[in-house]
Structures are given as C-alpha cells and as structure tokens.
Design an enzyme around this catalytic site. Structure first.
Site, PDB file in Angstrom:
ATOM      1  N   TRP A 150       4.741  -7.232   4.555  1.00  0.00           N
ATOM      2  CA  TRP A 150       5.791  -7.217   5.576  1.00  0.00           C
ATOM      3  C   TRP A 150       7.163  -7.630   5.091  1.00  0.00           C
ATOM      4  O   TRP A 150       8.119  -7.636   5.853  1.00  0.00           O
ATOM      5  CB  TRP A 150       5.393  -8.103   6.769  1.00  0.00           C
ATOM      6  CG  TRP A 150       4.769  -9.423   6.386  1.00  0.00           C
ATOM      7  CD1 TRP A 150       3.438  -9.742   6.456  1.00  0.00           C
ATOM      8  CD2 TRP A 150       5.422 -10.582   5.854  1.00  0.00           C
ATOM      9  NE1 TRP A 150       3.226 -11.027   6.011  1.00  0.00           N
ATOM     10  CE2 TRP A 150       4.424 -11.577   5.632  1.00  0.00           C
ATOM     11  CE3 TRP A 150       6.756 -10.903   5.532  1.00  0.00           C
ATOM     12  CZ2 TRP A 150       4.714 -12.838   5.111  1.00  0.00           C
ATOM     13  CZ3 TRP A 150       7.038 -12.156   5.010  1.00  0.00           C
ATOM     14  CH2 TRP A 150       6.030 -13.105   4.806  1.00  0.00           C
ATOM     15  N   ASN A 151       7.288  -8.029   3.817  1.00  0.00           N
ATOM     16  CA  ASN A 151       8.586  -8.592   3.429  1.00  0.00           C
ATOM     17  C   ASN A 151       9.656  -7.541   3.131  1.00  0.00           C
ATOM     18  O   ASN A 151      10.826  -7.754   3.417  1.00  0.00           O
ATOM     19  CB  ASN A 151       8.425  -9.590   2.273  1.00  0.00           C
ATOM     20  CG  ASN A 151       7.818  -8.964   1.046  1.00  0.00           C
ATOM     21  OD1 ASN A 151       7.173  -7.911   1.114  1.00  0.00           O
ATOM     22  ND2 ASN A 151       8.011  -9.597  -0.088  1.00  0.00           N
ATOM     23  N   LYS A 174      -0.303   2.745   5.256  1.00  0.00           N
ATOM     24  CA  LYS A 174      -0.449   1.783   6.352  1.00  0.00           C
ATOM     25  C   LYS A 174       0.513   0.632   6.118  1.00  0.00           C
ATOM     26  O   LYS A 174       0.335  -0.175   5.200  1.00  0.00           O
ATOM     27  CB  LYS A 174      -1.878   1.224   6.425  1.00  0.00           C
ATOM     28  CG  LYS A 174      -2.076   0.412   7.710  1.00  0.00           C
ATOM     29  CD  LYS A 174      -3.296  -0.477   7.682  1.00  0.00           C
ATOM     30  CE  LYS A 174      -3.047  -1.819   7.073  1.00  0.00           C
ATOM     31  NZ  LYS A 174      -2.022  -2.646   7.745  1.00  0.00           N
ATOM     32  N   SER A 176       2.359  -3.003   7.110  1.00  0.00           N
ATOM     33  CA  SER A 176       1.842  -4.243   7.690  1.00  0.00           C
ATOM     34  C   SER A 176       1.970  -4.149   9.209  1.00  0.00           C
ATOM     35  O   SER A 176       2.932  -3.587   9.732  1.00  0.00           O
ATOM     36  CB  SER A 176       2.656  -5.428   7.169  1.00  0.00           C
ATOM     37  OG  SER A 176       2.424  -6.543   7.997  1.00  0.00           O
ATOM     38  N   GLU A 177       1.020  -4.741   9.901  1.00  0.00           N
ATOM     39  CA  GLU A 177       1.049  -4.726  11.369  1.00  0.00           C
ATOM     40  C   GLU A 177       2.198  -5.572  11.916  1.00  0.00           C
ATOM     41  O   GLU A 177       2.525  -5.505  13.096  1.00  0.00           O
ATOM     42  CB  GLU A 177      -0.296  -5.205  11.937  1.00  0.00           C
ATOM     43  CG  GLU A 177      -0.708  -6.631  11.574  1.00  0.00           C
ATOM     44  CD  GLU A 177      -1.387  -6.748  10.202  1.00  0.00           C
ATOM     45  OE1 GLU A 177      -1.176  -5.879   9.341  1.00  0.00           O
ATOM     46  OE2 GLU A 177      -2.114  -7.743   9.987  1.00  0.00           O
ATOM     47  N   GLU A 248      -0.230  -5.068  -6.304  1.00  0.00           N
ATOM     48  CA  GLU A 248       1.007  -5.856  -6.422  1.00  0.00           C
ATOM     49  C   GLU A 248       0.811  -7.098  -5.572  1.00  0.00           C
ATOM     50  O   GLU A 248       0.922  -7.050  -4.347  1.00  0.00           O
ATOM     51  CB  GLU A 248       2.197  -5.030  -5.905  1.00  0.00           C
ATOM     52  CG  GLU A 248       2.515  -3.808  -6.748  1.00  0.00           C
ATOM     53  CD  GLU A 248       3.085  -4.179  -8.116  1.00  0.00           C
ATOM     54  OE1 GLU A 248       3.584  -5.302  -8.289  1.00  0.00           O
ATOM     55  OE2 GLU A 248       3.000  -3.325  -9.025  1.00  0.00           O
ATOM     56  N   CYS A 282       7.873 -11.971  -3.554  1.00  0.00           N
ATOM     57  CA  CYS A 282       6.708 -12.261  -4.397  1.00  0.00           C
ATOM     58  C   CYS A 282       7.074 -12.829  -5.759  1.00  0.00           C
ATOM     59  O   CYS A 282       6.326 -13.619  -6.321  1.00  0.00           O
ATOM     60  CB  CYS A 282       5.889 -10.992  -4.569  1.00  0.00           C
ATOM     61  SG  CYS A 282       6.888  -9.595  -5.097  1.00  0.00           S
ATOM     62  N   GLU A 461       4.488  -0.734 -10.729  1.00  0.00           N
ATOM     63  CA  GLU A 461       5.304   0.154  -9.896  1.00  0.00           C
ATOM     64  C   GLU A 461       6.611   0.376 -10.639  1.00  0.00           C
ATOM     65  O   GLU A 461       7.035  -0.459 -11.442  1.00  0.00           O
ATOM     66  CB  GLU A 461       5.550  -0.466  -8.518  1.00  0.00           C
ATOM     67  CG  GLU A 461       4.272  -0.490  -7.698  1.00  0.00           C
ATOM     68  CD  GLU A 461       4.466  -0.725  -6.203  1.00  0.00           C
ATOM     69  OE1 GLU A 461       5.262  -1.591  -5.833  1.00  0.00           O
ATOM     70  OE2 GLU A 461       3.787  -0.033  -5.426  1.00  0.00           O
TER      71      GLU A 461
HETATM   72  P1  NAD Z   1      -1.601  -9.570   3.286  1.00  0.00           P
HETATM   73  O1  NAD Z   1      -2.493  -9.532   2.102  1.00  0.00           O
HETATM   74  O2  NAD Z   1      -1.949 -10.474   4.396  1.00  0.00           O
HETATM   75  O3  NAD Z   1      -1.473  -8.119   3.944  1.00  0.00           O
HETATM   76  C1  NAD Z   1      -1.021  -7.002   3.191  1.00  0.00           C
HETATM   77  C2  NAD Z   1      -1.528  -5.730   3.835  1.00  0.00           C
HETATM   78  O4  NAD Z   1      -2.951  -5.661   3.715  1.00  0.00           O
HETATM   79  C3  NAD Z   1      -1.230  -5.592   5.322  1.00  0.00           C
HETATM   80  O5  NAD Z   1      -0.847  -4.259   5.571  1.00  0.00           O
HETATM   81  C4  NAD Z   1      -2.561  -5.920   5.968  1.00  0.00           C
HETATM   82  O6  NAD Z   1      -2.744  -5.333   7.221  1.00  0.00           O
HETATM   83  C5  NAD Z   1      -3.533  -5.329   4.967  1.00  0.00           C
HETATM   84  N1  NAD Z   1      -4.873  -5.890   4.967  1.00  0.00           N
HETATM   85  C6  NAD Z   1      -5.278  -7.116   5.394  1.00  0.00           C
HETATM   86  N2  NAD Z   1      -6.602  -7.273   5.173  1.00  0.00           N
HETATM   87  C7  NAD Z   1      -7.044  -6.126   4.581  1.00  0.00           C
HETATM   88  C8  NAD Z   1      -8.316  -5.682   4.088  1.00  0.00           C
HETATM   89  N3  NAD Z   1      -9.390  -6.467   4.161  1.00  0.00           N
HETATM   90  N4  NAD Z   1      -8.393  -4.464   3.543  1.00  0.00           N
HETATM   91  C9  NAD Z   1      -7.301  -3.683   3.429  1.00  0.00           C
HETATM   92  N5  NAD Z   1      -6.079  -4.032   3.879  1.00  0.00           N
HETATM   93  C10 NAD Z   1      -5.947  -5.251   4.444  1.00  0.00           C
HETATM   94  O7  NAD Z   1      -0.144  -9.871   2.701  1.00  0.00           O
HETATM   95  P2  NAD Z   1       1.192 -10.119   3.540  1.00  0.00           P
HETATM   96  O8  NAD Z   1       1.075 -11.459   4.188  1.00  0.00           O
HETATM   97  O9  NAD Z   1       1.491  -8.918   4.352  1.00  0.00           O
HETATM   98  O10 NAD Z   1       2.306 -10.176   2.391  1.00  0.00           O
HETATM   99  C11 NAD Z   1       2.637 -11.328   1.676  1.00  0.00           C
HETATM  100  C12 NAD Z   1       1.981 -11.312   0.315  1.00  0.00           C
HETATM  101  O11 NAD Z   1       2.342 -10.123  -0.366  1.00  0.00           O
HETATM  102  C13 NAD Z   1       2.432 -12.442  -0.583  1.00  0.00           C
HETATM  103  O12 NAD Z   1       1.315 -12.985  -1.247  1.00  0.00           O
HETATM  104  C14 NAD Z   1       3.361 -11.768  -1.575  1.00  0.00           C
HETATM  105  O13 NAD Z   1       3.466 -12.423  -2.803  1.00  0.00           O
HETATM  106  C15 NAD Z   1       2.750 -10.418  -1.698  1.00  0.00           C
HETATM  107  N6  NAD Z   1       3.722  -9.425  -2.151  1.00  0.00           N
HETATM  108  C16 NAD Z   1       3.632  -8.939  -3.436  1.00  0.00           C
HETATM  109  C17 NAD Z   1       4.553  -8.020  -3.911  1.00  0.00           C
HETATM  110  C18 NAD Z   1       4.478  -7.487  -5.330  1.00  0.00           C
HETATM  111  O14 NAD Z   1       5.127  -6.481  -5.609  1.00  0.00           O
HETATM  112  N7  NAD Z   1       3.740  -8.107  -6.241  1.00  0.00           N
HETATM  113  C19 NAD Z   1       5.577  -7.573  -3.072  1.00  0.00           C
HETATM  114  C20 NAD Z   1       5.638  -8.070  -1.772  1.00  0.00           C
HETATM  115  C21 NAD Z   1       4.705  -8.986  -1.334  1.00  0.00           C
END
Ligand code: NAD
Length: 487
Positions: A150-151, A174, A176-177, A248, A282, A461
């Site tokens: 979501w960021n 998909k 983020s919700e 990622e 991140c 990426e």
């Molecule tokens: P999250 O893991 O909670 O959710 C990410 C996505 O996964 C959402 O769309 C969510 O609906 C989906 N999801 C949740 N459970 C799932 C499952 N069991 N199977 C498949 N999909 C599922 O992460 P978040 O809170 O949305 O984002 C924050 C995190 O993302 C932080 O840890 C951040 O470091 C990381 N991030 C990494 C990068 C990168 O490029 N490395 C970039 C941005 C954010």
C-alpha cells in the site's frame, strides 16, 4: 453522503461480482470512508483468467514494437494525468501531495517507458553444431500475477506491469486492499492507450484473493511486494505448480556515517531515509551508525532540522511534508514499537508520540521519532517498523560496523557516507544488501535493478535483467544432416 463503489476491472470494463461483498477504503488523514470496492469472488476470478487467456493470445502475437507503441501511449497519459492521479494516491495512502505529484506517477511512468523501449531489443542466439545448428527464442511466460503493497500503489502497479507486458505477458494485478484505486486508473489508461482487453486485469480483495492468484494453475509467475512473512506464504503456495516468483520484501537497512563524511549531507540522507513517506518505505535506513568522533555534531544537526523543518498536516496542502500512516492499526503498531524502544533503554531524542495536526485532527499521524543510545539487540533496531522511527547507533571501527550492519536476516538497502572513495566502495562491497548508495540515499531510477539479499527478496525489479525474468528461453535444434540412428 453516498460514496462510490468500484467494481473489479476485467477485460476492459468494470464487472459486478455475484457475492455483493464489498470492503471500505478510508482516507488515512481524515479517518473517513471515501469509497467501497467489490471483492473479486469466484465469478470474477473465473472471468479474470478467461480474459487474461484471451488477452495473451492477442498481445503475445503482436510485434514487440507494436506493444512498445501502446505502452508509450499509456506513459503519455499517465504523465498528462499526473495531478489527478497524484491526488488519488494522497487520499488512499495519506502521503503528502508534495511527494506524490513529483514521484509516484513519474517514477511509475518512467519504468513503463524504460521497458517499452527495451521490448523490441530482445533477441535470441544462433549457434552452429557441426552441420546442424540451434537457435533460441525469448518467449513470454503467459499469464502472470502481481500483488502490491500500500505504500506506493500506482508505482508498484507500473513497476510490475512495465516489464511483464513489454515481454508479451498478461498481468492480473491485485492492489493492496488499503489502496485499490490507483491500479484501476492504470487499467483504464492501458485500455485508452489501445491495449487489447484482458492484458491487464485488476482484481480486488485481501489475503484470500491473493492466495487464489498464488495457487491458480494457469498463472505462471507471481511478482509480490509486501512483508517478509506474507512473501514466504506466497512462495509456498506458488510452489503448487512451480510458479516463478519475484519477491520485493521488507528491510532494516543500515546507513554508515564515517568521520570524514559531509555531515549536513548525511543528515539529509538519514532524514529522507526515515521520514519521507512518513517512514513507510521498504529501503529506509532505520539503523543509522555514526562514527564516534562526529556523533555529537550529527545528533545536534539531526535534532535541530527534524524539530524545525517537518510539517505534519493535511497531505493535500503542498507545504506539508509528513503525512498520515496508512491505518489506525498501523499507527498503533508504530506507537507500540516506540514504547518498546523506551522500555528497552533507548533515549528518545525527539518525537515518540502520535500527532493530531490542526488541519487533519483525525489522521493517523506519528511524530518523527529519533532514538539515540541504541544497541544492536533492541527490538527497534532489529525489526522493520515501517513508520517514522530512526535508531542511531555509535561505532568506532570500520570492520566492526560492517559486521554489525550485516547482522540481520534482511538485506534490502544500505548506505555509506564518506569522502574517502576507496573506503566508501570497500565498505559497500562488504555489505549484504541489494540496493546500495554512496553519499546518497533512496534514489531508484528505472535503469537500476532493485531487490533484496537474504530474506528481503528474490529477483529484481527495474533494469535490463527484469525483462528477462518475464521470459523463458526456447531452444530450437535444427537438423541439417541425416539422422544417425542405430534402429
Ligand atoms: P502485506 O504483506 O501485508 O500485503 C501485501 C499484499 O499481499 C497485499 O496486497 C495483501 O492483500 C496481499 N496478501 C496478504 N496475505 C496474502 C497471502 N496469504 N497470499 C497472497 N497475498 C496476500 O504488506 P503491506 O503491509 O501491504 O506492505 C508493507 C510491506 O511491504 C513492508 O514490509 C515493506 O517493507 C514491504 N515493501 C517492500 C517493497 C520492496 O520493493 N522491497 C516495496 C514496498 C513495500
């Protein structure tokens, strides 16, 4: 007042679900519901796959240069609608408009433009083997899935669709919700740019919809951005039909400030790498290691600039440079980490509490927070907080600080500030991280591959190699002489 309801975007149009199930999306800066979104139920899921199959037949048959032209038209539309799209991102994420209007859409468009340019450059090889020869073809994988965090919602959708589509795949995305609208806008733009229906579909929902994407047998690859724990679950499900994966994930990145660093520049980097996007990035350098001899000077400037220059408030105000965190729940988690920092003995230099700015009193704000006297074993130094919380640590010896910086299971980013070029490169080469900066922090141009070491991710990426990760190589052996057969 009634709020809009967005449906899933399949095969070039909005499609109603059958379950009637929806979820609400709130503006983090006001705590108000701004719209609802229909969940992708089974009927939507089936349609998304059928559409992507059809889209793949049309898209993969096009010459790469034709795909380029369409992607470039989308880039033009993204840039033309920058302000409108930036506002959507601000309302969904709570981040300041002064960031979204020059970063989110621009860096998303840059990546699509970069891969549009690369699409026609993909070539195979040819090699003689005696009188025979073989050649190779770079073929797309098929239907791919993208799952976003979501960021940076629209930017993530662009970073995943750019290489996937340029290589001739179709993508079911998909978001983020918490932030579902940006991806829908991108889908509309792709259609307007002339992309065949079904090449980019958007399905909406939380973990269950994500799980469906990661287990569906017709999906060949999942590109995931999110937390380490979720990434592990995604990989496990993706193993069901041996899908390719790009991961990622999270970070806890070190920034090392040596005694010969330009301290003002190092403070700028530390502040950018902890407070930009209210700390929800991140690659943030949340562990700042400062050499003992410049520590007092560094801390003095850091505290003064943090207290004088950060303006929290309504993120749509162009003067605001610290927005609201994504949700009340996330604000609570960040505040809990701050309490742990205090309880475990770190010294609070500034911040350390929630904020309720006059222009956005109900938003989920946390004051920019800096802890000093931190030690490597503290929870705030070990775990990703994903909020505006910086931990400052002291070091004296180069070898020792490298060991401490590497003492984590994560390895996303790392930074070094030093005017000694040999030291800067020597240290960076020893840091176990995929995205490194010297005398800079956070820049991520389309041309530069990004991704994590260790548990911060798999694959990359951006950059040329990412296009290859959306193709597979077919080898074709051609017999020019008579077959030698014992039968
Ligand atoms: P999250 O893991 O909670 O959710 C990410 C996505 O996964 C959402 O769309 C969510 O609906 C989906 N999801 C949740 N459970 C799932 C499952 N069991 N199977 C498949 N999909 C599922 O992460 P978040 O809170 O949305 O984002 C924050 C995190 O993302 C932080 O840890 C951040 O470091 C990381 N991030 C990494 C990068 C990168 O490029 N490395 C970039 C941005 C954010």
């Amino acid at each position: 007042m009634t709020t809009p309801v967005y449906q899933n975007f399949i095969h070039g149009q909005f499609v109603p679900n059958q379950s009637k199930e929806t979820f609400a999306v709130k503006n983090p800066a006001t705590d108000e519901v701004i719209y609802h979104v229909e969940v992708a139920d089974e009927s939507i899921q089936e349609k998304a796959i059928a559409s992507a199959r059809e889209g793949f037949a049309a898209w993969s048959a096009m010459a790469p240069i034709e795909r380029s032209r369409i992607l470039n038209k989308a880039v033009y539309l993204l840039r033309e609608r920058n302000d409108e799209l930036a506002k959507i991102e601000v309302l969904d994420t709570g981040k300041p408009i002064q960031e979204a209007d020059c970063v989110d859409i621009q860096t998303g468009a840059d990546v699509i433009e970069y891969f549009a340019g690369l699409a026609p450059t993909q070539v195979g090889t040819q090699q003689p083997v005696g009188n025979d020869f073989f050649y190779t073809r770079k073929e797309p994988l098929g239907i791919c899935a993208g799952i976003g965090a979501w960021n940076y919602p629209l930017q993530i959708a662009c970073w995943k669709s750019g290489p996937a589509l340029a290589a001739g795949n179709t993508l079911i995305f998909k978001p983020s919700e918490e932030t579902p609208l940006g991806a829908i806008k991108l889908a509309e733009i792709f259609i307007e740019a002339g992309m065949p229906e079904g090449v980019f579909n958007v399905v909406q929902g939380a973990a269950e919809v994500g799980q469906w994407l990661t287990t569906h047998p017709e999906i060949e690859k999942v590109s995931f951005t999110g937390e380490v724990g979720t990434g592990k679950k995604v990989m496990q499900s993706a193993a069901s039909n041996l899908k390719d994966v790009t991961m990622e994930l999270g970070g806890k990145s070190p920034l090392i400030v040596f005694d010969d660093a330009d301290i003002t520049e190092a403070v700028s980097a530390a502040m950018l790498g902890n407070f930009y996007t209210q700390g929800e990035i991140c690659t943030n350098c949340t562990r700042v290691y400062v050499h003992k001899s410049v520590y007092t000077q560094f801390i003095k400037e850091l505290k003064a600039r943090t207290e004088a220059n950060i303006i929290a408030g309504d993120p749509l105000d162009p003067n605001v440079n610290l927005g609201a965190l994504i949700s009340k729940k996330h604000q609570g988690l960040v505040l809990d980490y701050i309490e742990k920092g205090k309880a475990e003995g770190a010294t609070l230099l500034t911040g350390g509490h929630a904020l309720s700015p006059e222009s956005a009193p109900n938003g989920y704000f946390v004051a920019p927070t800096i802890f000093t006297d931190c030690t490597d074993d503290m929870t705030i130094v070990k775990e990703e907080i994903f909020g505006p919380v910086m931990s400052v640590l002291v070091f004296e010896d180069e070898a020792d600080v490298i060991t401490r910086a590497n003492n984590t299971e994560l390895g996303l980013g790392a930074g070094v500030f030093s005017q000694n070029i040999q030291r800067a490169h020597r240290v960076i080469h020893q840091l176990k991280a995929g995205i490194c900066w010297i005398n800079s922090y956070g820049n991520s141009p389309a041309e530069m591959p990004v991704g994590g070491y260790k548990q911060s991710g798999i694959g990359r990426e951006n950059g040329i190699e990412t296009l290859n990760s959306y193709t597979q190589t077919k080898s074709v052996y051609v017999g020019m002489s008579q077959i030698e057969s014992p039968f």
